[in-house]
Design a protein around this motif. Structure first.
Motif, short mmCIF file in Angstrom:
data_model
loop_
_atom_site.label_atom_id
_atom_site.label_comp_id
_atom_site.label_asym_id
_atom_site.label_seq_id
_atom_site.Cartn_x
_atom_site.Cartn_y
_atom_site.Cartn_z
N PHE A 60 0.75 48.99 -13.74
CA PHE A 60 -0.01 48.33 -12.69
C PHE A 60 0.80 47.18 -12.13
CE2 PHE A 60 -1.10 46.24 -16.64
CZ PHE A 60 -1.18 44.89 -16.32
N ASN A 61 0.25 46.51 -11.10
CA ASN A 61 0.87 45.32 -10.53
C ASN A 61 -0.11 44.16 -10.57
OD1 ASN A 61 2.34 47.70 -9.19
ND2 ASN A 61 3.67 45.96 -8.76
N LYS A 62 0.38 43.00 -11.02
CA LYS A 62 -0.44 41.80 -11.08
C LYS A 62 -0.71 41.27 -9.67
CE LYS A 62 2.67 40.01 -13.82
NZ LYS A 62 3.45 39.10 -14.66
N ALA A 63 -1.76 40.45 -9.54
CA ALA A 63 -2.12 39.87 -8.25
C ALA A 63 -0.97 39.02 -7.71
CB ALA A 63 -3.38 39.02 -8.39
N ASN A 64 -0.74 39.17 -6.42
CA ASN A 64 0.33 38.43 -5.75
C ASN A 64 0.11 38.48 -4.25
OD1 ASN A 64 2.54 40.57 -4.50
ND2 ASN A 64 1.38 41.44 -6.20
N ASP A 65 0.91 37.74 -3.53
CA ASP A 65 1.02 37.91 -2.08
C ASP A 65 2.50 37.86 -1.75
OD1 ASP A 65 1.88 35.20 -1.35
OD2 ASP A 65 -0.17 34.58 -1.76
N HIS A 66 2.85 38.11 -0.51
CA HIS A 66 4.25 38.19 -0.12
C HIS A 66 4.64 37.09 0.85
CE1 HIS A 66 4.77 42.67 -1.32
NE2 HIS A 66 3.78 42.12 -1.99
N PHE A 67 3.76 36.11 1.04
CA PHE A 67 4.02 35.10 2.06
C PHE A 67 5.09 34.13 1.63
CE2 PHE A 67 2.82 31.14 4.44
CZ PHE A 67 3.28 31.60 5.66
N ARG A 68 6.05 33.98 2.48
CA ARG A 68 7.03 32.91 2.43
C ARG A 68 7.43 32.67 3.87
NH1 ARG A 68 9.49 37.49 0.44
NH2 ARG A 68 11.50 38.03 1.34
N SER A 69 8.04 31.56 4.16
CA SER A 69 8.33 31.20 5.54
C SER A 69 9.01 32.33 6.29
CB SER A 69 9.19 29.95 5.59
OG SER A 69 8.45 28.84 5.15
N GLY A 70 8.41 32.67 7.43
CA GLY A 70 8.95 33.70 8.29
C GLY A 70 8.36 35.08 8.06
N MET A 129 -0.67 54.59 4.91
CA MET A 129 0.08 53.35 5.07
C MET A 129 -0.91 52.23 5.38
SD MET A 129 3.02 52.20 7.75
CE MET A 129 4.50 52.34 6.81
N TYR A 130 -0.74 51.11 4.70
CA TYR A 130 -1.56 49.93 4.94
C TYR A 130 -0.64 48.81 5.39
CZ TYR A 130 -5.29 52.36 2.54
OH TYR A 130 -6.25 53.28 2.19
N ILE A 131 -0.92 48.25 6.57
CA ILE A 131 -0.17 47.12 7.12
C ILE A 131 -1.12 45.93 7.10
CG2 ILE A 131 1.04 46.20 9.13
CD1 ILE A 131 1.65 49.09 9.95
N PHE A 132 -0.65 44.78 6.60
CA PHE A 132 -1.53 43.63 6.42
C PHE A 132 -0.73 42.34 6.49
CE2 PHE A 132 -0.15 45.35 2.40
CZ PHE A 132 0.24 44.24 1.65
N PRO A 133 -1.41 41.19 6.74
CA PRO A 133 -0.67 39.92 6.78
C PRO A 133 -0.10 39.62 5.39
CG PRO A 133 -3.04 39.53 6.95
CD PRO A 133 -2.84 41.01 6.99
N SER A 134 1.09 39.08 5.37
CA SER A 134 1.81 38.87 4.11
C SER A 134 1.10 37.91 3.17
CB SER A 134 3.22 38.35 4.40
OG SER A 134 3.16 37.09 5.04
N TRP A 135 0.22 37.06 3.70
CA TRP A 135 -0.48 36.09 2.85
C TRP A 135 -1.74 36.66 2.20
CZ3 TRP A 135 0.70 35.30 8.01
CH2 TRP A 135 -0.33 35.55 8.91
N LEU A 136 -2.06 37.91 2.48
CA LEU A 136 -3.23 38.54 1.86
C LEU A 136 -2.89 38.93 0.42
CD1 LEU A 136 -6.13 39.59 2.20
CD2 LEU A 136 -5.15 41.76 2.98
N GLY A 137 -3.65 38.40 -0.52
CA GLY A 137 -3.42 38.72 -1.92
C GLY A 137 -3.77 40.17 -2.21
N HIS A 138 -3.16 40.73 -3.24
CA HIS A 138 -3.43 42.12 -3.63
C HIS A 138 -2.93 42.35 -5.05
CE1 HIS A 138 0.53 41.88 -1.77
NE2 HIS A 138 0.90 42.82 -2.64
N ARG A 139 -3.46 43.39 -5.64
CA ARG A 139 -3.01 43.85 -6.96
C ARG A 139 -3.19 45.36 -6.99
NH1 ARG A 139 -8.33 42.08 -8.19
NH2 ARG A 139 -9.51 43.72 -9.23
N VAL A 140 -2.61 46.01 -7.99
CA VAL A 140 -2.78 47.44 -8.16
C VAL A 140 -3.37 47.67 -9.54
CG1 VAL A 140 -1.64 49.69 -8.27
CG2 VAL A 140 -0.87 47.98 -6.62
N ASN A 141 -4.51 48.34 -9.58
CA ASN A 141 -5.16 48.65 -10.85
C ASN A 141 -4.30 49.62 -11.66
OD1 ASN A 141 -7.35 47.04 -10.26
ND2 ASN A 141 -8.59 48.71 -9.46
N PRO A 142 -4.52 49.66 -12.98
CA PRO A 142 -3.73 50.59 -13.80
C PRO A 142 -3.84 52.03 -13.30
CG PRO A 142 -4.89 49.05 -15.19
CD PRO A 142 -5.40 48.83 -13.79
#
Length: 170
Positions: A71-81, A133-146
């Motif tokens: 699985f993947n732990k909760a995170n977001d991808h936002f960083r400047s730019g 395909m899911y496109i979303f703002p980089s600051w939206l948090g997400h995780r992937v269940n097992p």
């Protein structure tokens, strides 16, 4: 073969974020189709009057391969730019095998608040299917269940930025 990196993945293989530089035909085709999708998404999301020039998108792309229990732990991808992130699901493993992507509303009220009026949902789960395909703002948090399936679950992920969208972290 590319080495695995450790990011938010618990188990599984996570490639370095360099697939946009590879020349395999399937990756090249995927990379070439993305800018038009990203420009259409940005025009709608940011309510832009004119579309962004698709040629100016910059992106980093990586692959995730998960086996049973990964699985993947909760995170977001936002960083400047970086303004947009996306997932493309190549192989999800079939129905009823877990691995749902859960988008997290980081601006919602905590679950321990009692309120007589309905509050915004804290999260929204999607069960992806092959080809989604899911496109979303980089600051939206997400995780992937097992993931509980028997086949390797394969997805591509990306972050992208455009010079006309100067979104910066304070």
């Amino acid at each position: 073969q590319l080495p695995s990196v450790s990011k938010t993945n618990v188990g599984g293989w996570h490639s370095p974020s360099v697939l946009q530089e590879r020349n395999e035909p399937a990756l090249r085709e995927f990379t070439e189709t993305l800018p038009a999708h990203l420009s259409a998404w940005a025009q709608q999301f940011f309510a832009l009057e004119t579309p962004l020039d698709p040629e100016l998108w910059q992106m980093e792309i990586w692959a995730n391969c998960n086996e049973t229990g990964h699985f993947n732990k909760a995170n977001d991808h936002f960083r400047s730019g970086v303004v947009v992130s996306a997932f493309y699901y190549l192989r999800c493993g079939g129905a009823g095998v877990g691995g749902e992507t859960v988008f997290i509303n980081q601006q919602s009220c905590p679950l321990n608040i009692h309120s007589p009026v309905p509050l915004r949902e804290q999260s929204f789960a999607v069960t992806p299917e092959d080809g989604d395909m899911y496109i979303f703002p980089s600051w939206l948090g997400h995780r992937v269940n097992p993931y509980l399936g028997q086949q390797t679950r394969i997805s591509l992920a990306l972050n992208a930025w455009h010079p006309a969208l100067n979104v910066r972290k304070k």
